[in-house]
Write a protein that holds these residues in place. Structure first.
Motif, mmCIF file in Angstrom:
data_model
loop_
_atom_site.group_PDB
_atom_site.id
_atom_site.type_symbol
_atom_site.label_atom_id
_atom_site.label_comp_id
_atom_site.label_asym_id
_atom_site.label_seq_id
_atom_site.Cartn_x
_atom_site.Cartn_y
_atom_site.Cartn_z
ATOM 1 N N LEU A 1 49.869 -18.907 -25.567
ATOM 2 C CA LEU A 1 48.414 -19.001 -25.627
ATOM 3 C C LEU A 1 47.820 -17.713 -25.071
ATOM 4 O O LEU A 1 48.485 -16.996 -24.305
ATOM 5 N N PRO A 2 46.568 -17.389 -25.434
ATOM 6 C CA PRO A 2 45.918 -16.227 -24.812
ATOM 7 C C PRO A 2 45.807 -16.408 -23.308
ATOM 8 O O PRO A 2 45.556 -17.515 -22.814
ATOM 9 N N ILE A 3 45.995 -15.343 -22.563
ATOM 10 C CA ILE A 3 45.830 -15.396 -21.104
ATOM 11 C C ILE A 3 44.346 -15.594 -20.798
ATOM 12 O O ILE A 3 43.497 -14.837 -21.260
ATOM 13 N N PRO A 4 43.997 -16.630 -19.997
ATOM 14 C CA PRO A 4 42.571 -16.849 -19.679
ATOM 15 C C PRO A 4 42.053 -15.774 -18.731
ATOM 16 O O PRO A 4 42.771 -15.306 -17.850
ATOM 17 N N ARG A 5 40.802 -15.373 -18.933
ATOM 18 C CA ARG A 5 40.174 -14.348 -18.091
ATOM 19 C C ARG A 5 39.067 -14.979 -17.258
ATOM 20 O O ARG A 5 38.366 -15.892 -17.709
ATOM 21 N N PRO A 6 38.886 -14.518 -16.045
ATOM 22 C CA PRO A 6 37.876 -15.122 -15.170
ATOM 23 C C PRO A 6 36.458 -14.675 -15.522
ATOM 24 O O PRO A 6 36.212 -13.499 -15.815
ATOM 25 N N ASP A 7 35.530 -15.620 -15.493
ATOM 26 C CA ASP A 7 34.104 -15.328 -15.595
ATOM 27 C C ASP A 7 33.538 -15.163 -14.183
ATOM 28 O O ASP A 7 34.271 -15.170 -13.200
#
Length: 342
Positions: free
Chosen positions: A27-33
């Motif tokens: 899966l795509p690596i999640p990025r922080p908002d």
């Protein structure tokens, strides 16, 4: 700490269903908002409730979105911080728990501000930074032990507080071999409580090692009858960690007047079952109070809380770990190691 790759391995659910349908994929690596941190997950611990959500039991109250990454408990390293985050820095070693983002309403009952995550049975996960559901992992507390503490520890502490126990009290713990029991029984024993723990014959030594003074083999006969023979005047409290709500009424007869019956199992009991009884009957759920994770870490470092890990898996075995949790008899916590450094 810059991440060069854009995808990660994770245990993925593509729809509601049994754990046998889970897969390990990319899966795509999640990025922080803003207000969030990204963590390289080093270890995660499994909880039955996460898999029951996947089974659809609470679909109307707590709907999931897919693909869904399993997992809430974790220990890992902060790899990126979003705008406005001052509590954590890149490189911090952290541990804690989170609920899926779309369960914000449910998460608000666990921690305030809510503790949310993209899912911890993965190489990377994103969390809200400003929540009591996360804290710094102290030196000396292993990654795996830290990952195994949050949900069970933050369930045991509300039970301890609600019991209002005194040294010498007699407390029956139903389901002592599970994850919560692995934290609750040592806490009670350290406070001088006489713990009677339900356990099969093969698990008796394990729960006595946790601090139980007596055991009841729930497979060999009727637990309530056995305890009633030993304590004809009753016990001070019963803590239910395993039985469905409908089975609690029979346990109530074991409790002395003004005693307590505490429960953590969903679905909860019918309140009418205890109408007229001189008991305090209460269902409690996991709750992250500021400072509680630090208390759990200190108790683990002091040796009061033994390492609760029953089995270890690699991330590539994460789907099988989920199946084992629901389909096999397990003792303590199942932990998945998500990298080679843990």
């Amino acid at each position: 700490m810059r991440i060069m790759k854009t995808t990660m391995r994770a245990v993925i659910a593509d729809d509601y269903g049994p754990p046998e349908r889970l897969t390990v994929g990319e899966l795509p690596i999640p990025r922080p908002d803003r207000g969030q941190i990204q963590v390289r997950v080093r270890a995660t611990a499994l909880n039955p409730g996460e898999l029951r959500l996947l089974g659809g039991e609470l679909r109307e109250m707590a709907p999931l979105s897919f693909p869904h990454v399993i997992g809430g408990d974790f220990a890992g390293t902060v790899t990126e911080v979003g705008a406005g985050v001052t509590r954590f820095r890149v490189g911090d070693e952290v541990f804690g728990l989170g609920l899926p983002r779309h369960l914000r309403g449910l998460a608000a009952q666990v921690a305030s501000p809510p503790s949310l995550t993209t899912g911890t049975l993965a190489e990377y996960a994103v969390f809200e930074a400003d929540t009591p559901g996360l804290t710094i992992r102290p030196p000396g507390l292993s990654v795996e032990h830290a990952a195994a503490l949050p949900t069970v520890g933050l369930t045991a502490l509300p039970l301890i507080r609600a019991l209002e126990h005194r040294r010498g009290d007699v407390v029956l713990v139903i389901g002592a071999t599970g994850g919560v029991g692995g934290v609750l029984v040592p806490m009670l024993a350290a406070a001088g409580v006489h713990v009677i723990a339900t356990a099969s014959a093969g698990d008796g030594e394990y729960v006595r090692g946790l601090g139980a003074r007596e055991t009841v083999d729930h497979r060999a006969g009727d637990t309530a009858d056995d305890v009633a023979r030993r304590y004809p005047k009753g016990v001070d409290a019963v803590v239910n960690l395993a039985l469905p709500g409908d089975d609690l009424a029979d346990l109530a007869r074991l409790i002395r007047p003004a005693g307590r019956l505490l429960n953590i199992v969903f679905p909860v009991h019918d309140p009418l079952s205890f109408t007229g009884s001189d008991l305090i009957v209460e269902t409690l759920f996991t709750a992250a109070v500021p400072g509680d994770l630090d208390v759990l870490a200190e108790q683990a470092l002091d040796g009061m809380l033994p390492n609760p890990i029953g089995r270890r898996y690699l991330l590539a075995e994460g789907a099988r770990a989920c199946v084992d949790l629901l389909r096999q008899h397990t003792r303590g916590k199942l932990v998945v190691v998500c990298d080679d450094e843990a």
